[in-house]
Design a protein around this motif. Structure first.
Motif, PDB file in Angstrom:
ATOM      1  N   ASN A  37      31.584 -50.128 -78.820  1.00  0.00           N
ATOM      2  CA  ASN A  37      30.945 -48.833 -79.368  1.00  0.00           C
ATOM      3  C   ASN A  37      30.336 -48.333 -78.543  1.00  0.00           C
ATOM      4  N   ASP A  38      30.960 -47.205 -77.551  1.00  0.00           N
ATOM      5  CA  ASP A  38      30.399 -46.680 -76.449  1.00  0.00           C
ATOM      6  C   ASP A  38      31.248 -45.590 -76.100  1.00  0.00           C
ATOM      7  N   PRO A  39      30.613 -44.304 -75.520  1.00  0.00           N
ATOM      8  CA  PRO A  39      31.393 -43.088 -75.329  1.00  0.00           C
ATOM      9  C   PRO A  39      32.637 -43.388 -74.090  1.00  0.00           C
ATOM     10  N   LEU A  40      32.403 -44.534 -73.447  1.00  0.00           N
ATOM     11  CA  LEU A  40      33.589 -45.047 -72.474  1.00  0.00           C
ATOM     12  C   LEU A  40      34.575 -45.533 -73.000  1.00  0.00           C
ATOM     13  N   TRP A  41      34.422 -46.211 -74.421  1.00  0.00           N
ATOM     14  CA  TRP A  41      35.536 -46.690 -74.994  1.00  0.00           C
ATOM     15  C   TRP A  41      36.321 -47.759 -74.262  1.00  0.00           C
ATOM     16  N   SER A  42      37.608 -47.955 -74.365  1.00  0.00           N
ATOM     17  CA  SER A  42      38.127 -49.205 -73.655  1.00  0.00           C
ATOM     18  C   SER A  42      37.835 -49.169 -72.161  1.00  0.00           C
ATOM     19  N   ALA A  43      37.601 -48.009 -71.664  1.00  0.00           N
ATOM     20  CA  ALA A  43      37.263 -48.058 -70.046  1.00  0.00           C
ATOM     21  C   ALA A  43      36.187 -49.000 -69.797  1.00  0.00           C
ATOM     22  N   THR A  70      47.884 -47.167 -69.626  1.00  0.00           N
ATOM     23  CA  THR A  70      46.539 -48.027 -68.954  1.00  0.00           C
ATOM     24  C   THR A  70      45.859 -47.810 -69.815  1.00  0.00           C
ATOM     25  N   SER A  71      44.274 -48.368 -69.395  1.00  0.00           N
ATOM     26  CA  SER A  71      43.122 -48.226 -70.260  1.00  0.00           C
ATOM     27  C   SER A  71      42.131 -47.310 -69.838  1.00  0.00           C
ATOM     28  N   SER A  72      42.929 -46.210 -68.959  1.00  0.00           N
ATOM     29  CA  SER A  72      41.947 -45.097 -68.406  1.00  0.00           C
ATOM     30  C   SER A  72      41.952 -43.916 -69.272  1.00  0.00           C
ATOM     31  N   TYR A  73      41.912 -44.048 -70.522  1.00  0.00           N
ATOM     32  CA  TYR A  73      42.113 -43.019 -71.517  1.00  0.00           C
ATOM     33  C   TYR A  73      40.492 -42.054 -71.288  1.00  0.00           C
ATOM     34  N   GLN A  74      39.664 -42.840 -71.513  1.00  0.00           N
ATOM     35  CA  GLN A  74      38.368 -42.450 -71.798  1.00  0.00           C
ATOM     36  C   GLN A  74      37.611 -42.637 -70.207  1.00  0.00           C
ATOM     37  N   ALA A  75      38.317 -43.236 -69.205  1.00  0.00           N
ATOM     38  CA  ALA A  75      37.745 -43.347 -67.770  1.00  0.00           C
ATOM     39  C   ALA A  75      37.780 -42.209 -66.955  1.00  0.00           C
ATOM     40  N   THR A  76      36.751 -41.364 -66.999  1.00  0.00           N
ATOM     41  CA  THR A  76      36.662 -40.399 -66.089  1.00  0.00           C
ATOM     42  C   THR A  76      35.658 -40.548 -65.196  1.00  0.00           C
ATOM     43  N   PRO A  78      33.094 -38.242 -64.294  1.00  0.00           N
ATOM     44  CA  PRO A  78      31.825 -37.785 -64.754  1.00  0.00           C
ATOM     45  C   PRO A  78      31.402 -38.667 -65.842  1.00  0.00           C
ATOM     46  N   GLY A  79      32.241 -39.388 -66.482  1.00  0.00           N
ATOM     47  CA  GLY A  79      31.807 -40.497 -67.486  1.00  0.00           C
ATOM     48  C   GLY A  79      30.997 -41.681 -66.616  1.00  0.00           C
ATOM     49  N   PHE A  80      31.950 -41.958 -65.653  1.00  0.00           N
ATOM     50  CA  PHE A  80      31.196 -43.262 -64.903  1.00  0.00           C
ATOM     51  C   PHE A  80      30.099 -42.734 -64.212  1.00  0.00           C
ATOM     52  N   LEU A  81      29.961 -41.649 -63.704  1.00  0.00           N
ATOM     53  CA  LEU A  81      28.689 -41.227 -62.876  1.00  0.00           C
ATOM     54  C   LEU A  81      27.517 -41.147 -63.968  1.00  0.00           C
ATOM     55  N   SER A  82      27.763 -40.797 -65.287  1.00  0.00           N
ATOM     56  CA  SER A  82      26.662 -40.634 -66.310  1.00  0.00           C
ATOM     57  C   SER A  82      26.222 -42.209 -66.531  1.00  0.00           C
ATOM     58  N   ARG A  83      27.117 -43.092 -66.071  1.00  0.00           N
ATOM     59  CA  ARG A  83      26.513 -44.566 -66.346  1.00  0.00           C
ATOM     60  C   ARG A  83      25.788 -45.125 -65.196  1.00  0.00           C
ATOM     61  N   LEU A  85      27.235 -45.120 -62.126  1.00  0.00           N
ATOM     62  CA  LEU A  85      28.007 -45.494 -61.242  1.00  0.00           C
ATOM     63  C   LEU A  85      28.116 -44.513 -59.988  1.00  0.00           C
ATOM     64  N   SER A  86      28.486 -44.870 -58.610  1.00  0.00           N
ATOM     65  CA  SER A  86      29.027 -43.911 -57.759  1.00  0.00           C
ATOM     66  C   SER A  86      30.223 -43.496 -57.865  1.00  0.00           C
ATOM     67  N   ILE A  87      30.803 -42.285 -57.072  1.00  0.00           N
ATOM     68  CA  ILE A  87      32.238 -41.567 -57.126  1.00  0.00           C
ATOM     69  C   ILE A  87      33.057 -42.822 -56.864  1.00  0.00           C
ATOM     70  N   GLU A  88      32.617 -43.593 -55.743  1.00  0.00           N
ATOM     71  CA  GLU A  88      33.599 -44.662 -55.135  1.00  0.00           C
ATOM     72  C   GLU A  88      33.769 -45.812 -56.068  1.00  0.00           C
ATOM     73  N   GLU A  89      32.947 -45.981 -56.774  1.00  0.00           N
ATOM     74  CA  GLU A  89      33.065 -47.053 -57.839  1.00  0.00           C
ATOM     75  C   GLU A  89      33.750 -46.655 -59.109  1.00  0.00           C
ATOM     76  N   GLY A  90      33.867 -45.319 -59.542  1.00  0.00           N
ATOM     77  CA  GLY A  90      34.275 -45.030 -60.472  1.00  0.00           C
ATOM     78  C   GLY A  90      35.834 -44.773 -59.993  1.00  0.00           C
ATOM     79  N   GLU A  91      36.057 -44.163 -59.000  1.00  0.00           N
ATOM     80  CA  GLU A  91      37.370 -44.303 -58.458  1.00  0.00           C
ATOM     81  C   GLU A  91      38.251 -45.618 -58.422  1.00  0.00           C
ATOM     82  N   SER A  92      37.232 -46.817 -57.993  1.00  0.00           N
ATOM     83  CA  SER A  92      37.875 -47.806 -58.128  1.00  0.00           C
ATOM     84  C   SER A  92      38.198 -48.514 -59.086  1.00  0.00           C
ATOM     85  N   LEU A  93      37.344 -48.099 -60.398  1.00  0.00           N
ATOM     86  CA  LEU A  93      37.725 -48.356 -61.532  1.00  0.00           C
ATOM     87  C   LEU A  93      39.006 -47.782 -61.957  1.00  0.00           C
TER      88      LEU A  93
END
Length: 325
Positions: A37-43, A70-76, A78-83, A85-93
Motif C-alpha cells: 500500500n504505497d505510491p511505488l506499488w510493486s516497485a 517487469t515490475s517497473s510499472y511504477q518504478a520511476t 522521480p518516485g525513487f528520488l522522493s523516497r 534514493l540517489s539517481i544511481e540507486e534508482g537506475e540500478s533498481l
C-alpha cells in the motif's frame, strides 16, 4: 530491422497465432506476504523483496505465460528520488526489474530443456513503462487529466531516462502501459524515434467508458499517431474492465494493422483516491477462459490479465488458447 521486428511476431506465430501475456503483479506479491500500500506499488518490492518478484515471474511462466512484464510499472526515477534514493540507486533498481525477469525466464527455460515433450515457448521479457499518471498515483491514468502545465516536452523528459536505462538492461520488448491520452501516446512514439530504440514496443491504453481513451479523445486520433511508427509493433488495452474488451478489439481492428494486445483487469474497480479495490461484478478464471477464445477470434494476438488476475487466470487462458490453436 528484420530481426528486431520479428521477435514479437515470431513468438505470436510459435504460440499458434495468439501469445499469452502474464497477469497481475501486486495481487500475487501480496499473497506471498508483501505489503504494497504505497505510491511505488510493486516497485517497492524491488527494494524490499526482490526474491518474491522472481517467484511471481516463475509462477506465471509455469502457468504458460509467453511474455513476462517487469515490475517497473511504477518504478520511476522521480518516485525513487522522493523516497531518498540517489539517481544511481534508482537506475540500478530499474535495471534489476529487467534482470529479475530475465533470470526467471532463463532458469525456467534451462529446466525445460531437460524436459522432453513440453509445450512451452521461450518467453520474452517486456520492460513495463507506466504512464505519467501512474507515477502521480492520483488516478489520472484513468482520467487523462494531467493539467495544463504538462506538455509534450515534459512528458518526454519524464520518460526519457527511464526508457534509456530499461533498454540498456536488455529486455526483449518495451510495454508502455495505461496510456490515457493522445499527447502521452505521441510523446512515447516520438521518444522511441529520438532515442532510435531498436527494441520492439507495444502501447496500451486504459479505457473507462469502453469506447474512448480516458481523456475522452477517440482511439482513432490516438492510433493515427501510432500507426505512423515502425517502432511500435502492437497496440491495445490494459487495465480496463473485461466486458469492454471484445468491442474494443473490433474497433482497433478497423483502426490499425498492428498486432492487438489486451490484458484487462478482473473487473474489480480501483478507487485511485481511497487506494482500494471496490467490490464489483468480477470475472472469474472460468469467464476468462470463455472470453479469451472470443477475444482471439475477434482478432487479438496477445492476451493476458492485469490487476487482480493471478497465475490461475493465466493458466486458464493459456490452456484454452493452446487447445484451440
Amino acid at each position: 530491422m528484420g530481426k528486431d521486428k520479428s521477435s514479437l511476431e515470431d513468438l505470436i506465430e510459435k504460440a499458434g497465432g495468439c501469445a499469452v501475456v502474464d497477469g497481475g503483479f501486486a495481487t500475487q506479491l501480496e499473497r506471498h506476504g508483501a505489503v504494497i500500500n504505497d505510491p511505488l506499488w510493486s516497485a517497492l518490492c524491488l527494494i524490499k523483496d526482490p526474491h518474491l518478484i522472481k517467484q511471481v515471474h516463475l509462477e506465471y511462466l509455469e502457468a504458460g505465460a509467453d511474455i513476462l512484464v517487469t515490475s517497473s510499472y511504477q518504478a520511476t526515477l522521480p518516485g525513487f528520488l522522493s523516497r531518498g534514493l540517489s539517481i544511481e540507486e534508482g537506475e540500478s533498481l530499474l535495471e534489476k526489474s529487467v534482470k529479475l525477469a530475465v533470470e526467471a525466464r532463463d532458469s525456467f527455460w534451462d529446466s525445460l530443456e531437460r524436459t522432453p515433450g513440453h509445450c512451452y515457448n521461450r518467453a520474452l521479457v517486456a520492460a513495463s513503462i507506466g504512464s505519467y499518471g501512474a507515477y502521480l498515483a492520483d488516478g489520472s491514468e484513468y482520467s487523462g487529466c494531467y493539467g495544463l502545465d504538462v506538455n509534450m516536452d515534459k512528458l518526454k523528459d519524464f520518460h526519457r531516462r527511464r526508457l534509456q536505462v530499461l533498454v540498456e538492461a536488455g529486455p526483449d520488448l518495451l510495454a508502455f502501459e495505461t496510456i490515457p491520452n493522445k499527447i502521452e501516446a505521441q510523446a512515447c512514439v516520438e521518444l522511441l524515434e529520438e532515442e532510435n530504440i531498436k527494441v520492439p514496443s507495444w502501447i496500451c491504453f486504459s479505457s473507462v467508458d469502453g469506447e474512448n481513451a480516458p481523456s475522452g479523445e477517440s482511439f482513432k486520433e490516438c492510433l493515427d499517431i501510432i500507426n505512423k511508427s515502425n517502432k511500435v509493433h502492437a497496440v491495445g488495452i490494459n487495465c480496463a474492465p473485461p466486458h469492454f474488451i471484445e468491442t474494443l478489439i473490433h474497433k482497433f481492428k478497423e483502426l490499425t494493422k498492428k498486432a492487438i494486445i489486451v490484458y484487462p483487469n478482473s473487473g474489480e474497480v480501483w478507487d485511485g483516491r481511497a487506494k482500494r479495490w471496490l467490490p464489483s461484478k468480477c470475472f472469474g478464471d472460468d469467464k476468462f477462459e470463455v472470453f479469451a477464445t472470443r477475444w482471439r477470434n475477434s482478432g487479438a494476438r496477445l492476451i493476458g490479465g492485469c490487476c487482480r488476475t493471478t497465475p490461475s487466470t493465466i493458466l486458464a487462458i493459456s490452456k484454452v488458447l493452446k487447445e484451440s490453436s
